[in-house]
Design an enzyme around this catalytic site. Structure first.
Site, mmCIF file in Angstrom:
data_model
loop_
_atom_site.group_PDB
_atom_site.id
_atom_site.type_symbol
_atom_site.label_atom_id
_atom_site.label_comp_id
_atom_site.label_asym_id
_atom_site.label_seq_id
_atom_site.Cartn_x
_atom_site.Cartn_y
_atom_site.Cartn_z
ATOM 1 N N SER A 1 0.812 -1.211 0.000
ATOM 2 C CA SER A 1 0.000 0.000 0.000
ATOM 3 C C SER A 1 0.852 1.271 0.000
ATOM 4 O O SER A 1 1.607 1.521 -0.931
ATOM 5 C CB SER A 1 -0.964 -0.043 1.185
ATOM 6 N N ASP B 1 -2.363 6.166 -3.662
ATOM 7 C CA ASP B 1 -1.255 5.500 -2.982
ATOM 8 C C ASP B 1 -0.748 4.354 -3.851
ATOM 9 O O ASP B 1 -1.194 4.170 -4.986
ATOM 10 C CB ASP B 1 -1.671 5.023 -1.581
ATOM 11 N N ASP C 1 -1.055 1.126 -4.145
ATOM 12 C CA ASP C 1 -1.926 0.132 -4.771
ATOM 13 C C ASP C 1 -3.261 0.731 -5.190
ATOM 14 O O ASP C 1 -4.163 0.002 -5.608
ATOM 15 C CB ASP C 1 -2.137 -1.075 -3.861
ATOM 16 N N ASP D 1 -5.850 1.950 -3.705
ATOM 17 C CA ASP D 1 -7.132 1.711 -3.048
ATOM 18 C C ASP D 1 -7.563 2.928 -2.237
ATOM 19 O O ASP D 1 -8.614 2.921 -1.615
ATOM 20 C CB ASP D 1 -7.106 0.446 -2.182
#
Length: 452
Positions: free
Chosen positions: A108, A245, A247, A249
């Site tokens: 992340s 960010d 990833d 999400d």
């Protein structure tokens, strides 16, 4: 039940070190494979279950993917590989395809040295705690059994990313023709898909940090570092700025004025829009203990109830399902739209927020103008170990003194990180000086008791 490997968002650590060393990663793949094969067993079924694997742009991602795939195949499962894709992309493809599970390799917002493994069931939901615990026990058993880690060769199936992009385009309810956007992809998973999505909807896009090299993910950019995005929005005179960010999400936004709009502002704008459209089921928005008091009170003025959960979009989603809520999210930028997603999705959130602004004929400044943000101070204290606050009388005393001083006009939240050896102290109230003072006293008490 206690878990050694799985935290609030999968397994996370320094790539190459336990629990992300080759042997444990391979054992994870084998354990997940065993779980999947057992779940898919039926008379006459001779084909092993299919598992999806995706990753962000960290340099450790490919070898971790190959080790996970090797473990899966050793257990009789089959693998399809999406290559670089966002976490919500993996969740979407898992629940809409023939996959029994999906694996996302990402840490992340963490720096490139870290990595992680997140698992989604066929429903698109992250695995429940009980199933994680079962898989973890199998991992630990396999590690001491003398298994030999073997990588599997993987070939990227480009059709998977295209399918997810087409889904995002299909749920867009408005064109963005003429809009000027600055899109900071954090050198992460959205580096190609992000600019492409908004360009295909007609926007004029200025991309930032879309040149990953394996080590620059989240490096002074993306949702955790929006200073560069803010400068670019102001310099370009852009209508909107968005940062993802690693990833993708989560997303954080910059208004035309340069104002930062985090997940609280997004929940307010989207909650009102869904309410006006008659789609805010139960007149309820779900957020976490970190959501600002200003959001709760702004929603109350609109007749919208806010329900709080522990930190983690997994817990937000569980509460949304329990309540039948359509909207939930976190201040950090994870926002979940239950009508079309089962996890926080930065790209989808940007689509929805930009659509709301365009349809209303206003910008993000106007959409969030009545959100009074209470001063909030967050301090992280690195700890040797995690202990119940009830076992730390000096810490409990400082927390009690702060809460008594604020009465009902402030909040104190002290919790341990689910992914790092940190105690997180958050204090919020109407007066910044008092907020900072109480936060410092609580953090100092934790440092004395547990600090490194």
């Amino acid at each position: 039940m206690g878990k050694e490997l799985f935290g609030t968002d999968g397994i996370r650590g320094v790539a190459g070190e336990y629990p992300l060393d080759p042997a444990t990663v391979y054992a994870f793949g084998a354990a997940l494979g065993h779980d999947a094969v057992a779940a898919s067993a039926s008379p006459g079924n001779l084909i092993g279950p299919e598992i999806l694997i995706g990753m962000d742009t960290r340099e450790s991602g490919p070898w971790i993917a190959e080790m996970v795939a090797g473990g899966l195949e050793s257990a009789g499962a089959r693998v399809r590989y999406a290559g670089v894709i966002t976490t919500p992309g993996v969740a979407y493809l898992t629940r809409t395809g023939e996959f029994l599970a999906g694996v996302m390799i990402s840490a992340s917002h963490n720096p490139y040295q870290d990595n992680g493994i997140k698992v989604f069931g066929h429903s698109g939901f992250k695995l429940p705690d009980a199933e994680e615990h079962s898989i973890e026990q199998d991992i630990l058993r396999l590690r001491v059994s003398g298994l030999e880690p073997r990588r599997a060769k993987l070939a990227v199936d480009d059709a998977l990313v295209r399918k997810y992009l087409e889904f995002l385009l299909s749920v867009s309810s408005a064109r963005l023709d003429g809009a000027r956007l600055v899109v900071d992809c954090g050198n992460g998973a959205a580096y190609r898909m992000g600019p492409d999505l908004f360009q295909r909807l007609g926007a004029e896009v200025t991309p930032l940090c879309c040149a990953p090299n394996g080590r620059n993910i989240n490096l002074n950019c993306g949702a955790m570092h929006v200073e560069g995005l803010r400068k670019a929005v102001l310099a370009d005179g852009a209508d909107f700025g968005v940062a993802f960010d690693g990833d993708a999400d989560r997303s954080i936004f910059i208004a035309k004025s340069g104002k930062v709009v985090n997940g609280d502002g997004v929940l307010l704008a989207c909650g009102r829009a869904l309410q006006a459209a008659g789609h805010l089921h139960g007149e309820t928005v779900v957020s976490t203990v970190m959501a600002n008091l200003g959001l709760e009170r702004a929603l109350q003025r609109e007749g919208i109830r806010m329900v709080r959960t522990p930190v983690g979009d997994k817990y937000v989603l569980e509460e949304m399902v329990r309540l039948g809520a359509a909207l939930g999210g976190e201040q950090s930028g994870h926002v979940i739209f239950r009508e079309c997603a089962t996890t926080g999705d930065g790209l989808l959130t940007a689509l929805r927020l930009f659509e709301i602004a365009r349809q209303a004929g206003v910008g993000l400044d106007e959409l969030t103008a009545d959100l009074e943000v209470y001063p909030q101070k967050l301090v992280n204290v690195r700890v040797r170990k995690k202990r119940s606050l009830a076992e730390l009388p000096s810490v409990a005393r400082e927390i009690r003194l702060a809460e008594e001083a604020f009465g009902g006009a402030g909040r104190v939240v002290v919790r341990f990180s689910g992914t790092e050896p940190l105690a997180r102290v958050m204090v919020e109230g109407p007066d910044l000086q008092r907020v900072e003072g109480f936060c410092a006293r609580i953090a100092e008490a934790i440092q004395r008791e547990l600090g490194v």
